[in-house]
Design a protein around this motif. Sequence first.
Motif, PDB file in Angstrom:
ATOM      1  N   LEU A 155     -16.922 -35.521  62.375  1.00  0.00           N
ATOM      2  CA  LEU A 155     -17.031 -34.076  62.591  1.00  0.00           C
ATOM      3  C   LEU A 155     -16.473 -33.671  63.952  1.00  0.00           C
ATOM      4  O   LEU A 155     -15.566 -32.832  64.026  1.00  0.00           O
ATOM      5  CB  LEU A 155     -18.475 -33.621  62.420  1.00  0.00           C
ATOM      6  N   PRO A 156     -16.955 -34.234  65.074  1.00  0.00           N
ATOM      7  CA  PRO A 156     -16.374 -33.839  66.355  1.00  0.00           C
ATOM      8  C   PRO A 156     -14.937 -34.312  66.519  1.00  0.00           C
ATOM      9  O   PRO A 156     -14.109 -33.612  67.114  1.00  0.00           O
ATOM     10  CB  PRO A 156     -17.292 -34.489  67.397  1.00  0.00           C
ATOM     11  N   SER A 176     -22.590 -30.326  65.495  1.00  0.00           N
ATOM     12  CA  SER A 176     -22.705 -31.777  65.626  1.00  0.00           C
ATOM     13  C   SER A 176     -24.165 -32.219  65.640  1.00  0.00           C
ATOM     14  O   SER A 176     -24.546 -33.180  64.966  1.00  0.00           O
ATOM     15  CB  SER A 176     -22.000 -32.242  66.906  1.00  0.00           C
ATOM     16  N   LEU A 177     -24.986 -31.509  66.419  1.00  0.00           N
ATOM     17  CA  LEU A 177     -26.404 -31.871  66.470  1.00  0.00           C
ATOM     18  C   LEU A 177     -27.063 -31.734  65.101  1.00  0.00           C
ATOM     19  O   LEU A 177     -27.781 -32.640  64.640  1.00  0.00           O
ATOM     20  CB  LEU A 177     -27.129 -30.993  67.488  1.00  0.00           C
ATOM     21  N   LEU A 178     -26.837 -30.622  64.423  1.00  0.00           N
ATOM     22  CA  LEU A 178     -27.477 -30.399  63.126  1.00  0.00           C
ATOM     23  C   LEU A 178     -26.999 -31.394  62.079  1.00  0.00           C
ATOM     24  O   LEU A 178     -27.795 -31.917  61.290  1.00  0.00           O
ATOM     25  CB  LEU A 178     -27.214 -28.969  62.650  1.00  0.00           C
ATOM     26  N   SER A 179     -25.699 -31.674  62.059  1.00  0.00           N
ATOM     27  CA  SER A 179     -25.185 -32.616  61.062  1.00  0.00           C
ATOM     28  C   SER A 179     -25.707 -34.023  61.306  1.00  0.00           C
ATOM     29  O   SER A 179     -25.979 -34.775  60.360  1.00  0.00           O
ATOM     30  CB  SER A 179     -23.648 -32.615  61.068  1.00  0.00           C
ATOM     31  N   ALA A 209     -27.102 -45.438  62.503  1.00  0.00           N
ATOM     32  CA  ALA A 209     -26.795 -45.828  63.883  1.00  0.00           C
ATOM     33  C   ALA A 209     -25.747 -44.903  64.488  1.00  0.00           C
ATOM     34  O   ALA A 209     -25.858 -44.495  65.653  1.00  0.00           O
ATOM     35  CB  ALA A 209     -26.312 -47.277  63.919  1.00  0.00           C
ATOM     36  N   MET A 210     -24.724 -44.558  63.698  1.00  0.00           N
ATOM     37  CA  MET A 210     -23.727 -43.605  64.188  1.00  0.00           C
ATOM     38  C   MET A 210     -24.367 -42.247  64.447  1.00  0.00           C
ATOM     39  O   MET A 210     -24.046 -41.576  65.434  1.00  0.00           O
ATOM     40  CB  MET A 210     -22.584 -43.488  63.185  1.00  0.00           C
ATOM     41  N   GLY A 211     -25.298 -41.851  63.580  1.00  0.00           N
ATOM     42  CA  GLY A 211     -26.005 -40.592  63.797  1.00  0.00           C
ATOM     43  C   GLY A 211     -26.785 -40.596  65.097  1.00  0.00           C
ATOM     44  O   GLY A 211     -26.792 -39.596  65.838  1.00  0.00           O
ATOM     45  N   LEU A 212     -27.441 -41.701  65.406  1.00  0.00           N
ATOM     46  CA  LEU A 212     -28.185 -41.821  66.661  1.00  0.00           C
ATOM     47  C   LEU A 212     -27.249 -41.735  67.865  1.00  0.00           C
ATOM     48  O   LEU A 212     -27.523 -41.018  68.841  1.00  0.00           O
ATOM     49  CB  LEU A 212     -28.947 -43.149  66.696  1.00  0.00           C
TER      50      LEU A 212
END
Length: 249
Positions: A27-28, A52-55, A173-176
């Motif tokens: 996304l970013p 980015s934060l919400l996704s 892990a990528m989300g974190l």
Amino acid sequence: MDTTHIIYIGAVFVLAGMVKGVTGMGLPTVAVGLLSLFIPPLEAASLMIVPSLLSNVWQLSSGAPVYPLWQRLRPMLVAIWIGTLGCGAAFAAMGEALGGSGANLTLGAALAVYGAMGLLSVRFVVPVGYERWLSPVMGVLTGALRAASGVSTLPSVPYLQALGLSRDELVQAMGLAFTAATSALAISLAMHNALPASVAGGSLLAQFPAMAGMYIGQRLRKRMDAQIFRRCFFVTLIGLGVQLLFSGS
């Protein structure tokens, strides 16, 4: 901004959300890369904060409990914060604007390298015992790149792939990692008066096309050939990177 720019920004966030929905990342990377073709990377990175934060929160909540994974990755996540905030302060002290040609060169190089690594299926393996000291190093480097260019795919994603995580664990892990980098960047921008109310409002609005794109991407993930999409994704990143390298030179 005129109507054409607004439509373009909305389309970019839909596309970036679709990539995120299909692959769990991007996304970013996609949004900042495309937006930086006509607005400064600083503004592009600022517009990415809320979507980015919400996704990433959405991504984290879609799997198993994340606390055990957070415990394992905590040294890297803390280091991402340190790298982002520390480098953001250093850039501000040196008077370096994220919207300058140096930022375009940094972002272009990051996108081109990451695209080439993905297209060539470059993979690493972290030997047993190395993770304890390597995680903080990768975290600081990820944070530094986030502060300099607005993206955090390098070296975080290749490193997480090298840890031997399961597919679901890797997505979480990528989300974190992305959540840590985005939240630290938001604080860094606010501390240095680089997140004006108008841009913050634009970031709030950008969440809607981004979430719509992510929903579409999640639906498409079950129907499309993952290898074809993967190749197209990385070729596009290389093209964006090369374009930004030329525009920043």
